[in-house]
Design an enzyme around this catalytic site. Sequence first.
Site, PDB file in Angstrom:
ATOM      1  N   ASP A  37       0.085 -22.162  16.132  1.00 54.30           N
ATOM      2  CA  ASP A  37       1.327 -22.933  16.111  1.00 54.30           C
ATOM      3  C   ASP A  37       2.203 -22.559  14.921  1.00 54.30           C
ATOM      4  OD1 ASP A  37       1.038 -24.338  18.424  1.00 54.30           O
ATOM      5  OD2 ASP A  37       0.201 -26.139  17.500  1.00 54.30           O
ATOM      6  N   GLY A  38       1.653 -21.756  13.994  1.00 50.03           N
ATOM      7  CA  GLY A  38       2.451 -21.282  12.868  1.00 50.03           C
ATOM      8  C   GLY A  38       2.296 -22.081  11.597  1.00 50.03           C
ATOM      9  N   GLY A 115      -6.967 -24.845  13.137  1.00 49.74           N
ATOM     10  CA  GLY A 115      -6.552 -25.365  14.433  1.00 49.74           C
ATOM     11  C   GLY A 115      -7.663 -25.364  15.463  1.00 49.74           C
ATOM     12  N   ASN A 167       7.892 -26.200  15.973  1.00 49.51           N
ATOM     13  CA  ASN A 167       8.068 -24.880  15.375  1.00 49.51           C
ATOM     14  C   ASN A 167       8.454 -23.834  16.435  1.00 49.51           C
ATOM     15  OD1 ASN A 167       8.040 -23.025  13.270  1.00 49.51           O
ATOM     16  ND2 ASN A 167       5.862 -22.567  13.508  1.00 49.51           N
ATOM     17  N   MET A 169      11.345 -22.669  17.180  1.00 49.54           N
ATOM     18  CA  MET A 169      12.536 -22.984  17.965  1.00 49.54           C
ATOM     19  C   MET A 169      13.371 -21.732  18.234  1.00 49.54           C
ATOM     20  SD  MET A 169      12.676 -26.150  18.935  1.00 49.54           S
ATOM     21  CE  MET A 169      14.414 -26.293  19.374  1.00 49.54           C
ATOM     22  N   ASP A 170      13.243 -20.710  17.393  1.00 51.18           N
ATOM     23  CA  ASP A 170      13.987 -19.461  17.624  1.00 51.18           C
ATOM     24  C   ASP A 170      13.527 -18.760  18.895  1.00 51.18           C
ATOM     25  OD1 ASP A 170      11.609 -19.266  15.995  1.00 51.18           O
ATOM     26  OD2 ASP A 170      11.990 -17.113  15.866  1.00 51.18           O
ATOM     27  N   LYS A 476     -56.812 -38.201   6.192  1.00 46.94           N
ATOM     28  CA  LYS A 476     -56.054 -39.216   5.444  1.00 46.94           C
ATOM     29  C   LYS A 476     -56.792 -40.547   5.405  1.00 46.94           C
ATOM     30  CE  LYS A 476     -52.552 -38.981   8.174  1.00 46.94           C
ATOM     31  NZ  LYS A 476     -53.168 -37.989   9.086  1.00 46.94           N
ATOM     32  N   SER A 544     -46.557 -39.361   8.901  1.00 47.75           N
ATOM     33  CA  SER A 544     -45.210 -39.385   8.297  1.00 47.75           C
ATOM     34  C   SER A 544     -44.677 -37.967   8.100  1.00 47.75           C
ATOM     35  CB  SER A 544     -45.219 -40.158   6.971  1.00 47.75           C
ATOM     36  OG  SER A 544     -46.249 -39.760   6.118  1.00 47.75           O
TER      37      SER A 544
END
Length: 637
Positions: A37-38, A115, A167, A169-170, A476, A544
């Site tokens: 998108d610039g 993005g 953005n 627009m040109d 254990k 555990s």
Amino acid sequence: MTAYRPDALVAEDIDAYLAGHAAKSMLRFITCGSVDDGKSTLIGRLLYDSRAVFEDQLAALEADSARVGTQGANIDFALLVDGLSAEREQGITIDVAYRFFATEKRKFIVADTPGHEQYTRNMVTGASTADCAVILIDARKGVLTQTRRHSYLAHLVGIRQIVLAVNKMDLVGHDRATFQSIVADYTEFAASIGIGAFTAIPLSGLTGANVTEPSADMGWYDGPTLLAHLEAVPVDADRAGQRPFRLPVQWVNRPDLDFRGFAGTIAGGRVLVGDPVRIVPSGRTTTIARILGPDGERTRAIAGEAVTVTLADEVDCSRGDVIAASDDPPAIADQFAATLVWLADQPLTPGRGYWLKLGTQTVNATVQPPRHVVDVNTQAQLSAATLSLNDIGVAEVYCDRPIVFEPYAAGVELGGFILIDRATNATVAAGMIDGALRRAENVHWQSIHVTREAHALQKGQTPRVLWFTGLSGSGKSTIANLVEKKLHALGRHSFMLDGDNIRHGLNRDLDFSESGRIENIRRVGEVARLMADAGLIVLTAFISPFRAERGMVRAMVPPGEFVEIFIDTPLATAEARDVKGLYAKARAGEIADFTGISSPYEAPERPEIHIDTLRETPEAAAERIVEHIFGVWSPDL
């Protein structure tokens, strides 16, 4: 719009210039949106037009632009921001890039965020400290999925200043109808996620149209340029000054016996010498005696300033406490609902202990299965058993002790937190507190007059939790039983919790999945802690298998009272014994998630006692454990 950078300063003007520059407000903002998108080009244009690019940087930029074959312009402005070689090669942003620049009116820190959806966690990182978000849209593509995702995330983390930068627009001929159609689509979406207002600006990062100077090609637009708008945006620091006073204590400053100050950065409000304050969570009240800043003693301070304060009375106050306005203190709870953004590749394990860091407070916390996850594209609430990378969900969080907080909407400093994996120290989630659970508000700690110290004194011993861990069949229970027999013969008060026995009663409702095992250990840990509070020496024999859960239990009891005893037996030896026939069933696929076969065992890294059963008999091991107790701890145990 004129940019600001003094080309020449005489010596006598330098101090005045620096003083004026330091007094300017600071705006932190991000650029975000979909891929290509610039964003990087727009930031590069801002830096270039603000004259924040040095001559050597400009020369390097021109050389890099020529090397990557920039078309349609002499300079590729994106290269000012895309610093990673992978970014330049692919033409995308991966990491969060921070850049500083200034104009005559304000200083700026801008974060260029990725993005791509896979880098959403990077975007959240950049947004977490921002006052404003510039959401870019390619005028040729309109509102896309990532536009919605990033808008939702920006709003979620508390950004209320939104700029819709349409953005390129040109490339659409500066067409007004195209711009208005995009704004209409975004307005409908923004309203659905709670964004009530935003500023839409048509521009071109490549040509500079409406970035720092108005565009003659878009005479139909009469709003501000992007830079002019950013110079006028209110910052969070201004709003923070209007909130009640909050000073999270970061450090207790004791340079000598005559001075006791409490240092930190003011999270909200303002304070004057003589103001009444309350220490939270203790609730003790006093007044501010002195305020000291980097420039010396002062009479007042406001949000955002780092200060040291002294108090008029000798009240208990330490790191993690909050010094607050006496008549408007923050809340306290150990259970709350929060919105989580999951940042880790490894999914959330409900019930597992994580470190929760909020401001200067760090506590042990567990997360319950999510109430729901959010589809950011549709805002639908979906059911889920866990959270995966980039997921956003709402879940209940339980802490091992009350913390001082505010809802995130009231303040980021006491409303936002991170979760840290206890084993790797990696940040796994960013969280925003929605509020305390109602049951947490109605449950209070009851004061008990016969303390744990009194119980221990009555029994003439120091309480301990002897935690035996190892593979199934390692020995254990055999060794733990021998140790308890020796303690009993010595007249000591003890009790043994065995894994199989507990599964017949207290934990009969739990399965052997990872989450079931985690809850099994949590419950056993709580029982062991209560027995230690009663002054007993508690022996526990549980596989555990996970370090995180053993660490969680260690954190439940006072330092020094937890003794991890690793019964180290090779898998082949334990399997050869197979007294209960469990290994055979696991090999046959009849038992799922069996430790050592289909589920991992994480051996202790630094146990207090390491028993190698190939070199030591059970009787010798028990003797060494008892000798360790008497030799390392107090002989009155």
